[in-house]
Write a protein that holds these residues in place. Structure first.
Motif, PDB file in Angstrom:
ATOM      1  N   PHE A 185      41.843  -6.341  17.312  1.00 60.73           N
ATOM      2  CA  PHE A 185      42.901  -5.373  17.587  1.00 60.73           C
ATOM      3  C   PHE A 185      43.595  -5.730  18.913  1.00 60.73           C
ATOM      4  N   GLU A 186      44.891  -5.590  18.948  1.00 69.00           N
ATOM      5  CA  GLU A 186      45.658  -5.977  20.136  1.00 69.00           C
ATOM      6  C   GLU A 186      45.756  -4.846  21.156  1.00 69.00           C
ATOM      7  N   ASN A 187      45.828  -5.217  22.427  1.00 70.90           N
ATOM      8  CA  ASN A 187      46.074  -4.290  23.540  1.00 70.90           C
ATOM      9  C   ASN A 187      45.054  -3.165  23.625  1.00 70.90           C
ATOM     10  N   THR A 188      43.808  -3.489  23.353  1.00 72.41           N
ATOM     11  CA  THR A 188      42.757  -2.486  23.394  1.00 72.41           C
ATOM     12  C   THR A 188      41.396  -3.174  23.443  1.00 72.41           C
ATOM     13  N   SER A 189      40.404  -2.430  23.887  1.00 71.38           N
ATOM     14  CA  SER A 189      39.034  -2.945  23.847  1.00 71.38           C
ATOM     15  C   SER A 189      38.350  -2.574  22.541  1.00 71.38           C
ATOM     16  N   ASN A 190      39.012  -1.762  21.722  1.00 72.96           N
ATOM     17  CA  ASN A 190      38.473  -1.404  20.407  1.00 72.96           C
ATOM     18  C   ASN A 190      38.712  -2.543  19.424  1.00 72.96           C
ATOM     19  N   GLU A 212      40.817   3.316  17.953  1.00 71.26           N
ATOM     20  CA  GLU A 212      41.226   3.680  19.310  1.00 71.26           C
ATOM     21  C   GLU A 212      40.699   5.047  19.733  1.00 71.26           C
ATOM     22  N   SER A 213      40.162   5.088  20.934  1.00 73.71           N
ATOM     23  CA  SER A 213      39.677   6.350  21.482  1.00 73.71           C
ATOM     24  C   SER A 213      40.847   7.241  21.875  1.00 73.71           C
ATOM     25  N   LEU A 214      40.626   8.558  21.830  1.00 79.71           N
ATOM     26  CA  LEU A 214      41.652   9.505  22.274  1.00 79.71           C
ATOM     27  C   LEU A 214      41.648   9.664  23.786  1.00 79.71           C
ATOM     28  N   HIS A 215      40.631   9.098  24.433  1.00 76.49           N
ATOM     29  CA  HIS A 215      40.536   9.133  25.900  1.00 76.49           C
ATOM     30  C   HIS A 215      40.591  10.560  26.428  1.00 76.49           C
ATOM     31  N   GLU A 236      48.910  11.266  21.361  1.00 78.39           N
ATOM     32  CA  GLU A 236      49.945  10.752  20.458  1.00 78.39           C
ATOM     33  C   GLU A 236      49.901   9.228  20.393  1.00 78.39           C
ATOM     34  N   THR A 237      49.799   8.598  21.549  1.00 75.43           N
ATOM     35  CA  THR A 237      49.724   7.132  21.600  1.00 75.43           C
ATOM     36  C   THR A 237      48.484   6.621  20.859  1.00 75.43           C
ATOM     37  N   SER A 238      47.365   7.305  21.047  1.00 72.71           N
ATOM     38  CA  SER A 238      46.114   6.884  20.398  1.00 72.71           C
ATOM     39  C   SER A 238      46.204   7.008  18.885  1.00 72.71           C
ATOM     40  N   PHE A 239      46.807   8.090  18.392  1.00 74.09           N
ATOM     41  CA  PHE A 239      46.945   8.270  16.946  1.00 74.09           C
ATOM     42  C   PHE A 239      47.797   7.167  16.330  1.00 74.09           C
ATOM     43  N   ILE A 240      48.865   6.792  17.008  1.00 70.77           N
ATOM     44  CA  ILE A 240      49.732   5.731  16.504  1.00 70.77           C
ATOM     45  C   ILE A 240      48.973   4.407  16.475  1.00 70.77           C
ATOM     46  N   MET A 241      48.189   4.132  17.529  1.00 76.05           N
ATOM     47  CA  MET A 241      47.388   2.908  17.563  1.00 76.05           C
ATOM     48  C   MET A 241      46.337   2.921  16.455  1.00 76.05           C
ATOM     49  N   GLN A 242      45.735   4.080  16.195  1.00 74.87           N
ATOM     50  CA  GLN A 242      44.748   4.181  15.115  1.00 74.87           C
ATOM     51  C   GLN A 242      45.369   3.824  13.773  1.00 74.87           C
ATOM     52  N   GLN A 243      46.596   4.287  13.535  1.00 77.11           N
ATOM     53  CA  GLN A 243      47.252   3.947  12.277  1.00 77.11           C
ATOM     54  C   GLN A 243      47.483   2.447  12.165  1.00 77.11           C
ATOM     55  N   GLU A 247      45.727  -0.040   9.376  1.00 70.94           N
ATOM     56  CA  GLU A 247      46.534  -0.878   8.492  1.00 70.94           C
ATOM     57  C   GLU A 247      46.079  -2.331   8.564  1.00 70.94           C
ATOM     58  N   LEU A 248      45.763  -2.796   9.771  1.00 67.67           N
ATOM     59  CA  LEU A 248      45.251  -4.161   9.933  1.00 67.67           C
ATOM     60  C   LEU A 248      43.917  -4.316   9.216  1.00 67.67           C
ATOM     61  N   PHE A 249      43.062  -3.308   9.343  1.00 65.95           N
ATOM     62  CA  PHE A 249      41.768  -3.343   8.668  1.00 65.95           C
ATOM     63  C   PHE A 249      41.950  -3.385   7.148  1.00 65.95           C
ATOM     64  N   LEU A 250      42.798  -2.510   6.618  1.00 61.40           N
ATOM     65  CA  LEU A 250      42.980  -2.438   5.165  1.00 61.40           C
ATOM     66  C   LEU A 250      43.558  -3.737   4.611  1.00 61.40           C
TER      67      LEU A 250
END
Length: 340
Positions: A185-190, A212-215, A236-243, A247-250
């Motif tokens: 995953f990009e731009n994250t430690s997740n 992505e964590s909600l922090h 909001e930013t975290s939810f968008i990153m989770q999506q 999508e990358l996972f799927l």
């Protein structure tokens, strides 16, 4: 409303607001966070909303008022859409040579910064895992330390990153791992990692997904110090990153030719868009064989389930267990599976 006292009219208006919020939360799993990110915050409080509406039902029933029908109707809609929040029965795992015990555990860096008020937490985590002896374990927030002894697992795959504090994800297995990899995953430690595992004549893939964590600091005092605007923007930013991550996972999973088991910390609930998309036609092992609320995250105010083990329909779900061991901000979960 005409026959209600002034106080009961106020209570009914409040009831109406929370009933509508609960109904709205049932729709949100079908709305992409990238478009409706801030609205998806409601999904985090579904357990609370269900409990509150249940209390409203009791309040009106005690007073023999038909206003109870409002929350009853909304709760029934939720039940038929998603099933019961609380599982009353569980499948008792039966010892069988074909069973595969799969555990998921976010260990929070093995309590590196002494969040848990106990001594030797990291050793207790390892001893717990050794005692429960899952055949496969997926670990999030894995922090490699010299004193950690996982020698009771012959096979493993780890993806570690970080400059100051090395951490990442790991999959340990008693069965051979013939291939493995990381989605990056990009731009994250997740991240999400996978391992193709062989048991007998069967090969299946295990994913370890950490969205992505909600922090969010769940301590009340910390929440009070933060402005609602900053808090909601971060969520909001975290939810968008989770999506994006889901999508990358799927996309990766679509190219897999093996049966799959998806473990992980989704940092979101079973009422979320990302959970619905990742689950797809897989079985949620808690729904199939769990008991209780399935709490997997340490939140003081109501039970939260954000850690999951999802299995291909080719697997029989022979058992599921939530643990109460408090060595992290997450609780371990384990599913007992077998291949048909």
């Amino acid at each position: 409303m005409k026959n209600l006292s002034f106080i009961n009219k106020i209570i009914y208006i409040i009831n109406l607001i929370f009933a509508v919020l609960l109904l709205f939360s049932f729709i949100l799993p079908y709305l992409p966070p990238r478009t409706f990110a801030i609205l998806a915050v409601v999904n985090l409080g579904v357990t609370f909303l269900i409990g509150l509406n249940f209390l409203f039902v009791l309040y009106w029933l005690i007073r023999l008022k038909r206003q109870c029908l409002l929350s009853i109707t909304i709760l029934l809609i939720g039940y038929f859409l998603y099933g019961s929040l609380y599982r009353f029965t569980s499948v008792k795992a039966v010892s069988h040579p074909e069973n595969i015990k799969v555990m998921n555990y976010n260990v929070r860096l093995f309590d590196l910064y002494d969040w848990i008020p106990e001594d030797n937490t990291q050793d207790k985590i390892v001893e717990f895992i050794k005692k429960e002896s899952p055949d496969i374990i997926c670990i999030e927030e894995f922090h490699p330390r010299e004193q950690l002894d996982f020698s009771f697992y012959k096979y493993r795959y780890q993806k570690i990153a970080g400059k100051k504090v090395k951490h990442g994800q790991a999959i340990f297995s008693k069965f051979p791992i013939i291939s493995s990899g990381s989605l990056g995953f990009e731009n994250t430690s997740n991240n999400a990692i996978f391992a193709d595992i062989v048991k007998g004549v069967d090969t299946f893939r295990v994913y370890n997904v950490h969205l992505e964590s909600l922090h969010i600091n769940t301590q009340v005092e910390s929440l009070r110090k933060e402005t609602s605007e900053r808090l909601f923007k971060r969520i909001e930013t975290s939810f968008i990153m989770q999506q994006t991550q889901s999508e990358l996972f799927l996309k990766h999973k679509k190219n897999c030719k093996h049966k799959v088991i998806v473990c992980g910390d989704f940092n979101n609930t079973a009422f979320s868009y990302v959970y619905r998309k990742i689950k797809g036609d897989l079985n949620d092992t808690f729904d199939e064989a769990g008991n209780g609320f399935g709490r997997s995250y340490d939140f003081k105010f109501f039970p939260v389930r954000i850690d999951f083990i999802l299995a291909d329909k080719a697997f029989n779900v022979n058992g599921f267990k939530n643990y109460d061991e408090h060595y992290s901000d997450h609780y371990p979960i384990m599913a007992t599976l077998s291949l048909e």
